[in-house]
Design a protein around this motif. Structure first.
Motif, mmCIF file in Angstrom:
data_model
loop_
_atom_site.group_PDB
_atom_site.id
_atom_site.type_symbol
_atom_site.label_atom_id
_atom_site.label_comp_id
_atom_site.label_asym_id
_atom_site.label_seq_id
_atom_site.Cartn_x
_atom_site.Cartn_y
_atom_site.Cartn_z
ATOM 1 N N VAL A 6 0.851 -1.188 0.000
ATOM 2 C CA VAL A 6 0.000 0.000 0.000
ATOM 3 C C VAL A 6 0.886 1.236 0.000
ATOM 4 N N ASN A 7 0.710 2.076 -0.999
ATOM 5 C CA ASN A 7 1.421 3.351 -1.022
ATOM 6 C C ASN A 7 0.879 4.274 0.068
ATOM 7 N N LYS A 8 1.699 5.214 0.486
ATOM 8 C CA LYS A 8 1.288 6.113 1.567
ATOM 9 C C LYS A 8 0.016 6.867 1.193
ATOM 10 N N GLY A 9 -0.147 7.237 -0.049
ATOM 11 C CA GLY A 9 -1.339 7.961 -0.466
ATOM 12 C C GLY A 9 -2.593 7.105 -0.442
ATOM 13 N N GLU A 10 -2.448 5.764 -0.430
ATOM 14 C CA GLU A 10 -3.592 4.861 -0.394
ATOM 15 C C GLU A 10 -4.028 4.509 1.024
ATOM 16 N N VAL A 11 -3.307 5.015 2.001
ATOM 17 C CA VAL A 11 -3.662 4.778 3.407
ATOM 18 C C VAL A 11 -4.632 5.867 3.853
ATOM 19 N N LYS A 12 -5.880 5.476 4.138
ATOM 20 C CA LYS A 12 -6.879 6.445 4.595
ATOM 21 C C LYS A 12 -6.590 6.886 6.030
ATOM 22 N N SER A 13 -6.404 5.909 6.901
ATOM 23 C CA SER A 13 -6.109 6.218 8.303
ATOM 24 C C SER A 13 -5.588 4.965 8.991
ATOM 25 N N ILE A 14 -4.862 5.190 10.054
ATOM 26 C CA ILE A 14 -4.400 4.104 10.927
ATOM 27 C C ILE A 14 -4.871 4.468 12.331
#
Length: 386
Positions: free
Chosen positions: A275-283
């Motif tokens: 997962v690219n950083k831009g594809e991470v909605k939230s953690i």
């Protein structure tokens, strides 16, 4: 609401119940046994009756007061411990339970900066609890109204990793990249929990058969403990097998500057994701403080914050919920914040180690069993032979 409104803790209620049993034993010993034994039971019962563990709200000083003391006829004899929580340091309040048993959780900043939580439980005191919450300015449906806070506004304090894990974050550490996930500690799939209950039923049937056929209570007690442990051991085996993916056996989370490698066992479709950083909605990370008993709340050295839930929400869906039992949370969160991933940290009331609560219930059952055994072995024969 008046300042005299107070909550009586479960520990005080249980202590009073034990004191009643000792008082009854004192009366029985007075008529059937020696005067000295009756006097000893009476003294112990009076000491237990004097134990008070209560929570009150002082509307004048704007603070919550938790007191443990020995008192007789409302007169304090010895203050064991007293905690003062000013409302201006309270960051959150939560209420759970039912009409019989209620839990009040108070999250606050100890010494003005360190996150802490105090949990208080009470029996059948919903009206008193509502009065205290009303005086504090807490609405169970909307949360804190802010009426008791400085400048009339609710206080929001962001929690940082340095505040949650001070002993870990203070030292200079290298940023790790790989974090193994322990499969056997992952949540047991809901559709497979019936297997664990079937194993428990088998052990329970065996325990009943042994008690009925041999009347061997020692063997029955051992089998009863095994019956309880069988559920947890079965869940461990189920999780370990369910989360093993044959075509993708890697169980490591890899954190890089611009991407995350999430193993297949974290997704329902059992496919690994880069997962690219831009594809991470939230953690989202939820934490709670681990305390075994009230004694742990008094000793700062025994309190420690733990990650209870850690969920990755990406363009490919959400992952299985992780916790501090599945993965080393501190270095993982440190890596995520170092590479500036969208991480949010919030407090939760979920137990850090749920099994601890079950052990406490087991100890309660054991104590009640000893009392029942003593009553049937010594007290009832005396009454029946009288």
């Amino acid at each position: 609401m008046t300042s005299t409104t107070e909550l009586k803790s479960v520990s005080e209620t249980v202590t009073s119940g034990i004191a009643m049993l000792l008082l009854l034993s004192s009366v029985l010993h007075f008529f059937t046994s020696s005067f000295i034994e009756a006097l000893v039971y009476l003294i112990i019962a009076l000491v237990l009756f004097s134990y008070c563990h209560r929570l009150t709200f002082d509307p004048f000083k704007k603070q919550v007061v938790i007191t443990k003391q020995l008192s007789v006829l409302s007169r304090n004899i010895w203050t064991i411990h007293q905690s003062l929580i000013p409302l201006k340091t309270v960051t959150d309040m939560s209420v759970e339970g039912n009409k019989q048993l209620s839990y009040l959780g108070i999250s606050y900043l100890a010494n003005g900066k360190r996150p802490a939580i105090y949990s208080f439980s009470c029996l059948r005191q919903t009206s008193q609890l509502d009065e205290i919450l009303s005086g504090v300015g807490f609405d169970q449906n909307k949360g804190q109204t802010g009426a008791s806070y400085t400048d009339g506004a609710a206080r929001e304090t962001p929690v940082t990793l340095a505040e949650l894990f001070p002993s870990f974050m203070r030292n200079n550490r290298a940023i790790e990249a790989c974090f193994p996930v322990l499969r056997c500690a992952l949540p047991t799939p809901q559709e497979k929990r019936h297997i664990a209950w079937m194993v428990v039923g088998g052990f329970g049937f065996m325990t009943g058969a042994v008690l009925y056929s041999s009347q061997n209570y020692v063997a029955g007690l051992v089998l009863l403990v095994l019956t309880y442990l069988s559920y947890w051991l079965t869940c461990v085996l189920i999780s370990n097998k369910h989360y093993f993916v044959y075509h993708s056996p890697c169980n490591e989370i890899k954190v890089e500057k611009d991407s995350l490698l999430l193993p297949a066992l974290l997704f329902k479709d059992k496919q690994p994701r880069k997962v690219n950083k831009g594809e991470v909605k939230s953690i989202k990370a939820h934490w709670n403080t681990f305390t075994v008993s009230d004694l742990d709340r008094l000793a700062a050295s025994t309190r420690r914050n733990h990650i209870v839930e850690l969920v990755f929400d990406t363009e490919y869906g959400t992952t299985v919920s992780l916790s501090g039992m599945n993965v080393e949370a501190e270095p993982l969160l440190l890596a995520l914040t170092h590479w500036q991933y969208p991480l949010s940290v919030a407090h939760t009331n979920k137990a850090v180690f749920p099994i601890v609560k079950h052990f406490q219930y087991g100890m309660l059952v054991l104590i009640l069993g000893i009392i029942f055994w003593a009553m049937t072995t010594y007290v009832l024969p005396i009454i029946l032979n009288k």
